[in-house]
Design an enzyme around this catalytic site. Structure first.
Site, PDB file in Angstrom:
ATOM      1  N   PRO A   2       0.838  -1.203   0.000  1.00  0.00           N
ATOM      2  CA  PRO A   2       0.000   0.000   0.000  1.00  0.00           C
ATOM      3  C   PRO A   2       0.869   1.249   0.000  1.00  0.00           C
ATOM      4  O   PRO A   2       2.054   1.197   0.301  1.00  0.00           O
ATOM      5  CB  PRO A   2      -0.745  -0.100   1.324  1.00  0.00           C
ATOM      6  CG  PRO A   2       0.201  -0.819   2.214  1.00  0.00           C
ATOM      7  CD  PRO A   2       0.951  -1.776   1.340  1.00  0.00           C
ATOM      8  N   GLU A   3       0.257   2.358  -0.326  1.00  0.00           N
ATOM      9  CA  GLU A   3       0.904   3.658  -0.234  1.00  0.00           C
ATOM     10  C   GLU A   3       0.303   4.379   0.968  1.00  0.00           C
ATOM     11  O   GLU A   3      -0.840   4.107   1.353  1.00  0.00           O
ATOM     12  CB  GLU A   3       0.657   4.466  -1.506  1.00  0.00           C
ATOM     13  CG  GLU A   3       1.073   3.766  -2.796  1.00  0.00           C
ATOM     14  CD  GLU A   3       2.574   3.739  -3.026  1.00  0.00           C
ATOM     15  OE1 GLU A   3       3.268   4.639  -2.512  1.00  0.00           O
ATOM     16  OE2 GLU A   3       3.056   2.819  -3.701  1.00  0.00           O
ATOM     17  N   LYS A  51       2.528   3.880   6.797  1.00  0.00           N
ATOM     18  CA  LYS A  51       1.642   2.866   6.235  1.00  0.00           C
ATOM     19  C   LYS A  51       1.027   1.977   7.321  1.00  0.00           C
ATOM     20  O   LYS A  51       0.464   0.932   7.031  1.00  0.00           O
ATOM     21  CB  LYS A  51       2.419   2.032   5.219  1.00  0.00           C
ATOM     22  CG  LYS A  51       2.942   2.924   4.078  1.00  0.00           C
ATOM     23  CD  LYS A  51       3.360   2.145   2.866  1.00  0.00           C
ATOM     24  CE  LYS A  51       4.696   1.507   3.035  1.00  0.00           C
ATOM     25  NZ  LYS A  51       5.101   0.788   1.805  1.00  0.00           N
ATOM     26  N   ARG A 248      12.494  -5.217  -5.153  1.00  0.00           N
ATOM     27  CA  ARG A 248      11.525  -4.159  -5.431  1.00  0.00           C
ATOM     28  C   ARG A 248      11.517  -3.952  -6.942  1.00  0.00           C
ATOM     29  O   ARG A 248      12.558  -3.898  -7.581  1.00  0.00           O
ATOM     30  CB  ARG A 248      12.016  -2.926  -4.681  1.00  0.00           C
ATOM     31  CG  ARG A 248      11.576  -1.590  -5.181  1.00  0.00           C
ATOM     32  CD  ARG A 248      12.350  -0.466  -4.474  1.00  0.00           C
ATOM     33  NE  ARG A 248      12.252  -0.504  -3.016  1.00  0.00           N
ATOM     34  CZ  ARG A 248      11.205  -0.046  -2.326  1.00  0.00           C
ATOM     35  NH1 ARG A 248      10.165   0.462  -2.949  1.00  0.00           N
ATOM     36  NH2 ARG A 248      11.209  -0.086  -1.012  1.00  0.00           N
TER      37      ARG A 248
END
Ligand SMILES: [Zn+2]
Length: 258
Positions: A2-3, A51, A248
């Site tokens: 999530p951001e 987050k 990533r």
């Protein structure tokens, strides 16, 4: 992942639905907390920190992190849930609302007095009232060899950026995601991070291009092989990480980013 803006919005929805209400039933479907019972306790507030999501209930805090697939949904009492019941990890019910945490990546319950210490490792919160750009820059600069994409995503440096923002910010500043943090002008980059995530804080769909049309909201993220929106060069895709677990995805325009 999530951001921070999504978590911020989730916290606000939960706070609107629950704050000030008394819990009628709670159900923790997580072995370590299966016996926790918050019924009769008042929900004080629900807030985000980077987050992380914090529900302050009675003298305890329900701390959760959405990780990959997690989400909190608010239902009216008796309303059919948005996802199957077996995906529920936490259920908090009040007379007016049923909040269900589905597939949460992390759930823990701890005494309210421990909240500050438990989250002390996080860097300044981009969407927090105490956002501190100078401190964020200081923390990133302390590890000058780290690739800038990793440094921006490291929640100990600054809290709130997920992989979408990391990639988009590198593009917007014309920086390759692999560039060592020590070679990057950090002040304008961190300043931009704060402005872009705040601009999206209240939006339904996140955009970094300023364009709201579906498929045109981002510059590079998930656009490997497609033409750069600025120069037409093919967007590249790669993986970045210290090891196989922490990989990533990175995307960049080899012409616009150096
Ligand atoms: Zn380009």
């Amino acid at each position: 992942m999530p951001e921070g803006d999504s978590v911020y919005q989730a916290a606000r929805r939960l706070d609107d639905a629950l704050a000030g209400q008394v819990v009628t039933t709670s159900d923790f479907r997580v072995p370590a907390y299966a016996t926790v019972d918050l019924s009769g306790e008042t929900v004080h507030s629900v807030v985000s920190r980077g987050k992380h999501l914090l529900m302050r209930i009675g003298d305890r805090v329900v701390h959760s992190h959405l990780k990959m697939e997690g989400e909190w949904r608010v239902h009216r009492p008796g309303e059919r849930w948005h996802r199957p019941g077996w995906q529920a990890r936490v259920v908090i019910e009040t007379p007016a609302a049923v909040a269900v945490g589905f597939d949460l990546g992390l759930v823990e319950v701890f005494p309210a007095a421990e909240e500050t210490d438990r989250l002390a490792y996080l860097g300044p919160d981009l969407l927090g009232p105490d956002w501190d750009a100078v401190e964020a820059v200081r923390r990133i600069a302390a590890a000058p060899d780290a690739p800038i994409a990793a440094a921006l995503g490291e929640q100990r440096n600054l809290a709130g950026l997920g992989n979408v923002y990391v990639n988009e910010l590198c593009f917007l500043r014309g920086i390759l995601p692999t560039r060592p943090a020590g070679e990057v002008e950090l002040v304008p980059l961190v300043d931009l991070a704060s402005r872009v995530i705040r601009a999206n804080r209240d939006r339904i769909s996140r955009t970094t291009t300023g364009n709201d049309r579906r498929g045109e909201r981002l510059w590079v993220t998930s656009r490997g092989g497609e033409p750069c929106r600025r120069c037409g060069t093919r967007i590249e895709h790669g993986l970045l990480g210290r090891n196989d677990v922490e990989l990533r995805d990175i995307w960049w325009c080899p012409n616009c980013q150096r």
